[in-house]
Design a protein around this motif. Sequence first.
Motif, mmCIF file in Angstrom:
data_model
loop_
_atom_site.group_PDB
_atom_site.id
_atom_site.type_symbol
_atom_site.label_atom_id
_atom_site.label_comp_id
_atom_site.label_asym_id
_atom_site.label_seq_id
_atom_site.Cartn_x
_atom_site.Cartn_y
_atom_site.Cartn_z
ATOM 1 N N LEU A 202 4.982 -15.075 10.379
ATOM 2 C CA LEU A 202 5.388 -14.789 8.697
ATOM 3 C C LEU A 202 6.609 -15.244 8.195
ATOM 4 N N PHE A 203 6.413 -16.381 7.376
ATOM 5 C CA PHE A 203 7.914 -16.266 6.526
ATOM 6 C C PHE A 203 8.700 -15.504 5.633
ATOM 7 N N ASP A 204 9.472 -14.893 5.875
ATOM 8 C CA ASP A 204 10.306 -13.467 4.977
ATOM 9 C C ASP A 204 11.886 -14.547 4.512
ATOM 10 N N ARG B 38 3.120 2.773 5.959
ATOM 11 C CA ARG B 38 4.667 2.563 5.045
ATOM 12 C C ARG B 38 5.005 0.916 5.805
ATOM 13 N N ALA B 39 3.702 0.546 6.551
ATOM 14 C CA ALA B 39 3.720 -0.814 6.719
ATOM 15 C C ALA B 39 3.181 -1.435 5.750
ATOM 16 N N GLY B 40 2.374 -1.019 5.295
ATOM 17 C CA GLY B 40 1.535 -1.315 3.920
ATOM 18 C C GLY B 40 0.393 -2.318 4.482
ATOM 19 N N MET B 41 -0.078 -1.772 5.844
ATOM 20 C CA MET B 41 -1.403 -1.949 6.386
ATOM 21 C C MET B 41 -2.440 -1.647 5.812
ATOM 22 N N ILE B 42 -2.560 -0.821 6.163
ATOM 23 C CA ILE B 42 -3.356 0.144 4.913
ATOM 24 C C ILE B 42 -3.460 1.567 4.190
ATOM 25 N N ARG B 43 -4.512 1.296 2.897
ATOM 26 C CA ARG B 43 -4.129 2.815 1.958
ATOM 27 C C ARG B 43 -5.342 3.343 1.978
ATOM 28 N N LYS B 44 -5.139 4.847 1.781
ATOM 29 C CA LYS B 44 -6.513 5.587 1.391
ATOM 30 C C LYS B 44 -7.414 5.864 0.021
ATOM 31 N N VAL B 45 -8.730 6.058 -0.087
ATOM 32 C CA VAL B 45 -9.197 5.997 -1.293
ATOM 33 C C VAL B 45 -9.739 7.450 -1.415
ATOM 34 N N ALA B 46 -10.213 7.601 -0.449
ATOM 35 C CA ALA B 46 -10.535 9.108 -0.558
ATOM 36 C C ALA B 46 -10.681 9.625 1.258
ATOM 37 N N ALA B 47 -10.812 11.080 1.334
ATOM 38 C CA ALA B 47 -10.753 11.354 2.528
ATOM 39 C C ALA B 47 -11.567 10.775 3.482
ATOM 40 N N LEU C 284 -5.558 -3.345 4.095
ATOM 41 C CA LEU C 284 -4.295 -4.527 3.366
ATOM 42 C C LEU C 284 -4.271 -5.454 4.466
ATOM 43 N N PRO C 285 -4.144 -6.942 3.514
ATOM 44 C CA PRO C 285 -3.867 -8.408 4.705
ATOM 45 C C PRO C 285 -3.655 -8.170 6.014
ATOM 46 N N LEU C 286 -1.898 -7.458 5.740
ATOM 47 C CA LEU C 286 -2.013 -6.967 7.198
ATOM 48 C C LEU C 286 -2.896 -6.544 8.011
ATOM 49 N N GLY C 287 -2.945 -5.341 7.923
ATOM 50 C CA GLY C 287 -3.902 -4.410 8.654
ATOM 51 C C GLY C 287 -5.260 -5.321 9.650
ATOM 52 N N TRP C 288 -5.742 -5.543 7.886
ATOM 53 C CA TRP C 288 -7.066 -6.567 8.262
ATOM 54 C C TRP C 288 -6.469 -7.978 9.402
ATOM 55 N N ARG C 289 -6.128 -8.362 9.247
ATOM 56 C CA ARG C 289 -5.203 -9.505 10.196
ATOM 57 C C ARG C 289 -5.280 -8.450 11.672
ATOM 58 N N VAL C 290 -4.909 -7.430 11.461
ATOM 59 C CA VAL C 290 -4.453 -6.730 12.809
ATOM 60 C C VAL C 290 -6.220 -6.572 13.388
ATOM 61 N N ILE C 291 -6.739 -5.668 12.406
ATOM 62 C CA ILE C 291 -9.093 -5.724 12.597
ATOM 63 C C ILE C 291 -8.814 -6.774 13.820
ATOM 64 N N SER D 172 7.193 -13.887 0.219
ATOM 65 C CA SER D 172 6.468 -13.394 -0.833
ATOM 66 C C SER D 172 5.013 -14.007 -1.272
ATOM 67 N N GLU D 173 4.501 -13.918 -0.752
ATOM 68 C CA GLU D 173 3.136 -14.018 -1.485
ATOM 69 C C GLU D 173 2.315 -13.249 -1.053
ATOM 70 N N THR D 174 2.777 -12.643 -0.074
ATOM 71 C CA THR D 174 1.601 -11.597 1.290
ATOM 72 C C THR D 174 1.992 -10.158 0.526
ATOM 73 N N PHE D 175 0.505 -9.824 -0.225
ATOM 74 C CA PHE D 175 0.528 -8.261 0.047
ATOM 75 C C PHE D 175 1.117 -7.050 0.428
ATOM 76 N N ILE D 176 2.488 -7.307 0.684
ATOM 77 C CA ILE D 176 2.725 -5.679 1.942
ATOM 78 C C ILE D 176 3.258 -5.106 1.401
ATOM 79 N N PRO D 177 2.650 -4.170 0.485
ATOM 80 C CA PRO D 177 3.354 -3.442 0.081
ATOM 81 C C PRO D 177 4.292 -2.213 0.640
ATOM 82 N N THR D 178 5.114 -2.082 1.944
ATOM 83 C CA THR D 178 5.684 -0.826 2.911
ATOM 84 C C THR D 178 6.545 -0.218 1.667
#
Length: 580
Positions: free
Chosen positions: A509-511, A28-37, A43-50, A4-10
């Motif tokens: 990750l506490f849903d 879709r999983a809210g891990m990345i968003r494009k800025v330009a080509a 995003l937080p979840l993607g960054w954790r994977v990185i 509820s407090e984490t930025f995970i825009p799915t």
Amino acid sequence: MRYSETFIPTLRDDPADAEVVSHKLMVRAGMIRKVAAGVYNYLPLGWRVIGKVEQIVREEMTRGGAQELRMPAVQPAELWQESGRWGVYGKELLRMSDRHGRDFCIGPTHEEIITDLVRGEVRSYKQLPLNLYQIQTKFRDEIRPRFGLMRGREFIMKDGYSFDADEAGAEATYRRMEEAYHRIFARMGLDFRAVEADSGQIGGSFSHEFMVLAATGEDDVVSCTTCDYAANSEKATSRVSPPEERETPALKTVDTPGVHSVEEVAEFLKTSPDRLIKTLIFDTGTEGDGRFVAVLIRGDREVNEVKLVNTLGADGERLTLAANPDIERITGGAVGFSGPVGLKGVRVVADRSVADLTDAVTGANQADRHHTHVLPGRDFPLGETADLDTARAGDGCPRCATGKLVIQRGIEVGHIFKLGTKYSEAMQATFLDPQGKKQPFVMGCYGIGIGRTAAASIEQNHDGNGILWPMAIAPAHVVLIGMNMKSEAVRDTAERLYVELRKRGVEVLFDDRAERAGVKLTDFELLGIPLALLVGDRGVEKGSLELKERKDGSTTEVPMDDVVDRVADKVREALGGHGG
RNA sequence: CGGGGCGUGGCGCAGUCAGGUAGCGCACCUGCUUUGGGAGCAGGGUGUCGGAGGUUCAAAUCCUCUCGCCCCGACCA
């Protein structure tokens, strides 16, 4: 993490601009968003994977004897001019100037910087070997960025550089890095192959690529069905057996009206394509005498342009097939009827397959005419020969006697090079050997695409519902799902487990959202976290909870008192002895 | 760089051919109900239709230019 407090825009739908599954699912999983080509927000979840990928890389690089440092992203042009790459790197290099008009670039790689650093500080063989790496954002202005993190322009790379006193030392360092790379990709649970590779723009004597096998890969991996031979198709060789050897009568010239293609000529002259010699005129794009090159290859084979570029020492971006007027001028005949017999004033390079031919057919450098009964060496000089052939599936393995080659698609996630003294000589980076003599450093360089590795993992591990992260790089180990957060019993149990699991080193990750159970389960599958612990009224009353595996969807009932142990054990087991 | 395609609420799309008051689904906000596999009902629009210019009484729609994004190609003799 509380959901509820984490930025995970799915997202429910696939993004319209994504083509490959890793790109679609990461968005879709809210891990990345494009800025330009080719440029993304992580995003937080993607960054954790990185972060997980980076951490594994760090641990294994350290184990392999390398030290982490950090170099600047912005680099002065002078160093690139010194190495000679300012002129040759091309448009991929993003150049700019500062307020004083001095030229800079955003680093696509750091050979110049590290060589400059080391030459300034290292004086003696006693300070060697030295193996330094960094994990950093790079920029390469790719012609066509695509596929999300698979081929971005801005991307995160681990780049390492080694300095040794001699060839033997450099080779040993190279082997240590090769081993480290095997450990890195194995720990991430990837199905990969280490393959022999072309060393391309970075230069140097030999190299290996680490390829994750996946249908969406951009490279062709050639490998043997029986032995461990594996190579990038740009580099791969194969055993090409010559057609049956036979007596070659005297050279004859025959009319072949309107007969152009290899198949047509073979059929018209009642021979087979493997007895034809194709003659291709290439334009190296340089000025002067050596501009055009005639390349000979057997009719049923194809020229591998990467090999040709390396053989000729040409610029790959400039090398093209010659234009028709140039061909006509050089051969004195019509396009489509070129041949090596009597060809003068142009460099001729033959593929190895041509040397073995007997009773062959070539163009006669006249419109509508071919030579038959051609014997290489007798009817034309067989000067320069090289391996210029493109290996094909079904060809014989070049290393073992029995194996056949197969071709699979692969994603290049890592690349190691033995550079030799290319940069140290160009930049006069030297040390004093035991005799007090100046010697250039013998270098190696070692890259891993961090984001690309994460994307490659998804390409290899996903299903119709979402991602299937291996435990080692998952953004969390377990999703703790409060099936109905309005129930006090559920809430209390879930909150208690959230604390206890974390105490045991489990990443949770506490849903805790006020969503329905279906929504939470669907998101769990999309996010691809390996385990889900389901806390609902049903389980709380019964005194046992369901533990769900993302991989196969299976569920096991675990008594309430064992839940924390069980989850902690499963996580530890999946990490194979490497801590979380 | 060459070819093709697409730009319309946060996301996915329809509407463009045939000019005439900007729509659908999801998401989002409010209320009530619901609560173990993407809930139901009621109410709410959060948009310079990528941008600029032009044609027209009238432009998302037609024309010109431009920007962005995606795909294919940029050796296949």
